[in-house]
Design a protein around this motif. Structure first.
Motif, PDB file in Angstrom:
ATOM      1  N   GLU A  29       0.829  -1.210   0.000  1.00  0.00           N
ATOM      2  CA  GLU A  29       0.000   0.000   0.000  1.00  0.00           C
ATOM      3  C   GLU A  29       0.868   1.266   0.000  1.00  0.00           C
ATOM      4  OE1 GLU A  29      -2.716   0.146   3.333  1.00  0.00           O
ATOM      5  OE2 GLU A  29      -4.104   1.329   2.104  1.00  0.00           O
ATOM      6  N   ASN A  30       0.347   2.307  -0.665  1.00  0.00           N
ATOM      7  CA  ASN A  30       1.031   3.613  -0.685  1.00  0.00           C
ATOM      8  C   ASN A  30       2.471   3.547  -1.169  1.00  0.00           C
ATOM      9  OD1 ASN A  30      -0.933   4.173   2.110  1.00  0.00           O
ATOM     10  ND2 ASN A  30      -1.162   5.315   0.231  1.00  0.00           N
ATOM     11  N   LYS A  31       2.678   2.663  -2.121  1.00  0.00           N
ATOM     12  CA  LYS A  31       3.987   2.565  -2.769  1.00  0.00           C
ATOM     13  C   LYS A  31       3.750   2.513  -4.270  1.00  0.00           C
ATOM     14  CE  LYS A  31       6.725   1.392   0.878  1.00  0.00           C
ATOM     15  NZ  LYS A  31       6.605   2.530   1.769  1.00  0.00           N
ATOM     16  N   ILE A  32       4.829   2.713  -5.017  1.00  0.00           N
ATOM     17  CA  ILE A  32       4.750   2.554  -6.464  1.00  0.00           C
ATOM     18  C   ILE A  32       5.451   1.248  -6.823  1.00  0.00           C
ATOM     19  CG2 ILE A  32       5.367   3.528  -8.700  1.00  0.00           C
ATOM     20  CD1 ILE A  32       5.427   6.289  -7.315  1.00  0.00           C
ATOM     21  N   THR A  33       4.705   0.375  -7.478  1.00  0.00           N
ATOM     22  CA  THR A  33       5.279  -0.885  -7.945  1.00  0.00           C
ATOM     23  C   THR A  33       5.389  -0.807  -9.461  1.00  0.00           C
ATOM     24  OG1 THR A  33       4.353  -2.120  -6.098  1.00  0.00           O
ATOM     25  CG2 THR A  33       4.935  -3.382  -8.065  1.00  0.00           C
ATOM     26  N   ALA A  34       6.582  -1.054  -9.983  1.00  0.00           N
ATOM     27  CA  ALA A  34       6.782  -1.000 -11.437  1.00  0.00           C
ATOM     28  C   ALA A  34       6.836  -2.414 -12.004  1.00  0.00           C
ATOM     29  CB  ALA A  34       8.093  -0.272 -11.751  1.00  0.00           C
ATOM     30  N   PHE A  35       6.198  -2.582 -13.178  1.00  0.00           N
ATOM     31  CA  PHE A  35       6.334  -3.824 -13.942  1.00  0.00           C
ATOM     32  C   PHE A  35       7.226  -3.503 -15.133  1.00  0.00           C
ATOM     33  CE2 PHE A  35       1.817  -5.753 -12.950  1.00  0.00           C
ATOM     34  CZ  PHE A  35       2.165  -5.885 -11.608  1.00  0.00           C
ATOM     35  N   ILE A  36       8.351  -4.206 -15.224  1.00  0.00           N
ATOM     36  CA  ILE A  36       9.223  -4.013 -16.383  1.00  0.00           C
ATOM     37  C   ILE A  36       9.410  -5.359 -17.095  1.00  0.00           C
ATOM     38  CG2 ILE A  36      10.445  -2.067 -15.314  1.00  0.00           C
ATOM     39  CD1 ILE A  36      12.852  -4.002 -14.875  1.00  0.00           C
ATOM     40  N   GLY A  37       9.952  -5.286 -18.320  1.00  0.00           N
ATOM     41  CA  GLY A  37      10.204  -6.511 -19.069  1.00  0.00           C
ATOM     42  C   GLY A  37       9.946  -6.297 -20.543  1.00  0.00           C
ATOM     43  N   PRO A  38      10.475  -7.185 -21.385  1.00  0.00           N
ATOM     44  CA  PRO A  38      10.338  -6.998 -22.832  1.00  0.00           C
ATOM     45  C   PRO A  38       8.901  -7.102 -23.317  1.00  0.00           C
ATOM     46  CG  PRO A  38      11.457  -9.084 -22.324  1.00  0.00           C
ATOM     47  CD  PRO A  38      11.268  -8.357 -21.032  1.00  0.00           C
ATOM     48  N   SER A  39       8.663  -6.657 -24.530  1.00  0.00           N
ATOM     49  CA  SER A  39       7.338  -6.653 -25.129  1.00  0.00           C
ATOM     50  C   SER A  39       6.757  -8.071 -25.168  1.00  0.00           C
ATOM     51  CB  SER A  39       7.464  -6.082 -26.541  1.00  0.00           C
ATOM     52  OG  SER A  39       6.206  -5.898 -27.082  1.00  0.00           O
ATOM     53  N   GLY A  40       5.488  -8.172 -24.827  1.00  0.00           N
ATOM     54  CA  GLY A  40       4.785  -9.455 -24.940  1.00  0.00           C
ATOM     55  C   GLY A  40       4.990 -10.401 -23.768  1.00  0.00           C
ATOM     56  N   CYS A  41       5.592  -9.921 -22.684  1.00  0.00           N
ATOM     57  CA  CYS A  41       5.908 -10.827 -21.570  1.00  0.00           C
ATOM     58  C   CYS A  41       4.788 -10.894 -20.532  1.00  0.00           C
ATOM     59  CB  CYS A  41       7.220 -10.412 -20.915  1.00  0.00           C
ATOM     60  SG  CYS A  41       7.126  -8.809 -20.135  1.00  0.00           S
ATOM     61  N   HIS A 204       8.471   0.869 -19.893  1.00  0.00           N
ATOM     62  CA  HIS A 204       9.593   0.325 -20.674  1.00  0.00           C
ATOM     63  C   HIS A 204      10.846   1.126 -20.394  1.00  0.00           C
ATOM     64  CE1 HIS A 204       8.192  -2.832 -23.295  1.00  0.00           C
ATOM     65  NE2 HIS A 204       7.021  -2.224 -23.322  1.00  0.00           N
ATOM     66  N   ASN A 205      10.686   2.153 -19.581  1.00  0.00           N
ATOM     67  CA  ASN A 205      11.789   3.064 -19.349  1.00  0.00           C
ATOM     68  C   ASN A 205      12.480   2.707 -18.026  1.00  0.00           C
ATOM     69  OD1 ASN A 205      13.231   5.349 -18.454  1.00  0.00           O
ATOM     70  ND2 ASN A 205      11.947   6.729 -19.676  1.00  0.00           N
ATOM     71  N   MET A 206      13.672   2.148 -18.124  1.00  0.00           N
ATOM     72  CA  MET A 206      14.406   1.687 -16.935  1.00  0.00           C
ATOM     73  C   MET A 206      14.691   2.835 -15.981  1.00  0.00           C
ATOM     74  SD  MET A 206      14.807  -1.439 -17.317  1.00  0.00           S
ATOM     75  CE  MET A 206      13.489  -1.612 -18.437  1.00  0.00           C
ATOM     76  N   GLN A 207      15.051   4.004 -16.555  1.00  0.00           N
ATOM     77  CA  GLN A 207      15.343   5.163 -15.700  1.00  0.00           C
ATOM     78  C   GLN A 207      14.097   5.543 -14.923  1.00  0.00           C
ATOM     79  OE1 GLN A 207      16.384   5.311 -18.992  1.00  0.00           O
ATOM     80  NE2 GLN A 207      18.522   4.877 -18.517  1.00  0.00           N
ATOM     81  N   GLN A 208      12.960   5.485 -15.616  1.00  0.00           N
ATOM     82  CA  GLN A 208      11.711   5.845 -14.954  1.00  0.00           C
ATOM     83  C   GLN A 208      11.413   4.880 -13.799  1.00  0.00           C
ATOM     84  OE1 GLN A 208       7.732   5.541 -17.117  1.00  0.00           O
ATOM     85  NE2 GLN A 208       7.935   7.711 -16.666  1.00  0.00           N
ATOM     86  N   ALA A 209      11.570   3.593 -14.042  1.00  0.00           N
ATOM     87  CA  ALA A 209      11.317   2.606 -12.986  1.00  0.00           C
ATOM     88  C   ALA A 209      12.242   2.883 -11.805  1.00  0.00           C
ATOM     89  CB  ALA A 209      11.525   1.196 -13.520  1.00  0.00           C
ATOM     90  N   SER A 210      13.505   3.134 -12.083  1.00  0.00           N
ATOM     91  CA  SER A 210      14.428   3.320 -10.957  1.00  0.00           C
ATOM     92  C   SER A 210      14.212   4.679 -10.284  1.00  0.00           C
ATOM     93  CB  SER A 210      15.884   3.124 -11.381  1.00  0.00           C
ATOM     94  OG  SER A 210      16.224   4.037 -12.375  1.00  0.00           O
TER      95      SER A 210
END
Ligand code: ATP
Ligand code: MG
Length: 251
Positions: A29-41, A204-210
């Motif tokens: 709760e009250n956190k940002i969870t990012a999903f990353i990974g290549p297209s179609g995964c 899809h943006n690694m910088q954004q996720a980090s």
């Protein structure tokens, strides 16, 4: 503490195709969870399971358990309208209705039975302020939303999602269609919003996720290879495939 969202051994089939292969994760709760990974995964597929958007896809079948505040959202008793009110969604390309700014924001609240003008006015102001677009549009709320810039449209769509006071906001690549300045605005906004909301964001943006997320899940061919604190995923990935992906060796 119980997770806001619990995903347990979720498998999803589109017809015969197994798109999600036994996914488990606890979304705090009250956190940002990012999903990353290549297209179609399977990132968007997983995201859409959380507000049952996949119910609309013919031939789609889901197994396993997803809970929101410990309640099984796929149980027969669970009301899908209530779920969609609690779990809002923002899409990759801004998709405002071809209506006024005011009508875009009041659409959701009206469908939930709010018709009082003063209340609707308040909701419009609060939502637009929360989405950091109030100052730009307050002079002309009757302007057609389609006449706004892409970045403004996306913030309007975030305001629209906020208008029904959800608890969770799902965002599927919310900045992929935007320029760096608008992207920065949305990132600041998302960081601000996590004080009150639980956010799950595909990027899809690694910088954004980090930059913005607290937790990161790395998806690969329908599996979650790694799910941990964002700092750990990017600084000391446990799996070779995560390391290869974040260092740009594939995907
Ligand atoms: N409605 C559908 N019917 C059949 N197969 C689908 C459907 N939606 C997605 N898929 C398949 O499921 C897999 C996962 O798709 P998904 O859209 O979740 O990927 P993604 O990780 O979001 O990719 P991207 O980064 O390109 O958006 C893909 O192989 C895709 O072809
Ligand atoms: Mg996707």
């Amino acid at each position: 503490m119980n997770p806001k969202i619990k995903i347990e051994d979720v498998k999803l089939y589109y017809g015969d195709f197994l798109a999600l292969k036994s996914i488990s994760m606890d979304i705090p709760e009250n956190k940002i969870t990012a999903f990353i990974g290549p297209s179609g995964c399977g990132k968007s597929t997983m995201l859409k399971c959380i507000n049952r958007m996949n119910d609309l896809v013919e031939g789609c079948r889901i197994e396993g358990l997803i809970t929101l505040d410990s309640e099984d959202i796929y149980s027969k008793e669970y009301n899908v309208n209530r779920l969609r009110k609690r779990v809002g969604m923002v899409f990759q390309s801004p998709n405002p209705f071809p209506k006024s700014i005011y009508d875009n924001i009041t659409y959701g609240p009206r469908t939930h039975g709010i018709n009082d003008k003063a209340t609707l006015d308040e909701i419009v102001e609060r939502s637009l302020k929360q989405a950091a677009i109030w100052e730009e549009v307050k002079g002309d709320l009757n302007k057609n939303a389609m006449a706004l810039s892409g970045g403004q449209q996306q913030r309007l769509c975030i305001a629209r999602a906020l208008s029904v006071e959800p608890e969770v906001i799902l965002m599927d690549e919310p900045t992929s269609a935007l320029d760096p300045i608008s992207t920065g605005k949305i990132e600041d906004l998302v960081t601000e919003l996590k004080k009150e909301y639980t956010i799950v964001m595909v990027t899809h943006n690694m910088q954004q996720a980090s930059r913005v997320s607290d937790k990161t899940a790395f998806f690969l061919t329908g599996e979650v290879v790694e799910f941990a604190d964002t700092y750990d995923v990017f600084s000391k990935p446990q799996d070779k495939r995560t390391e290869d992906y974040i260092s740009g060796r594939f995907g």
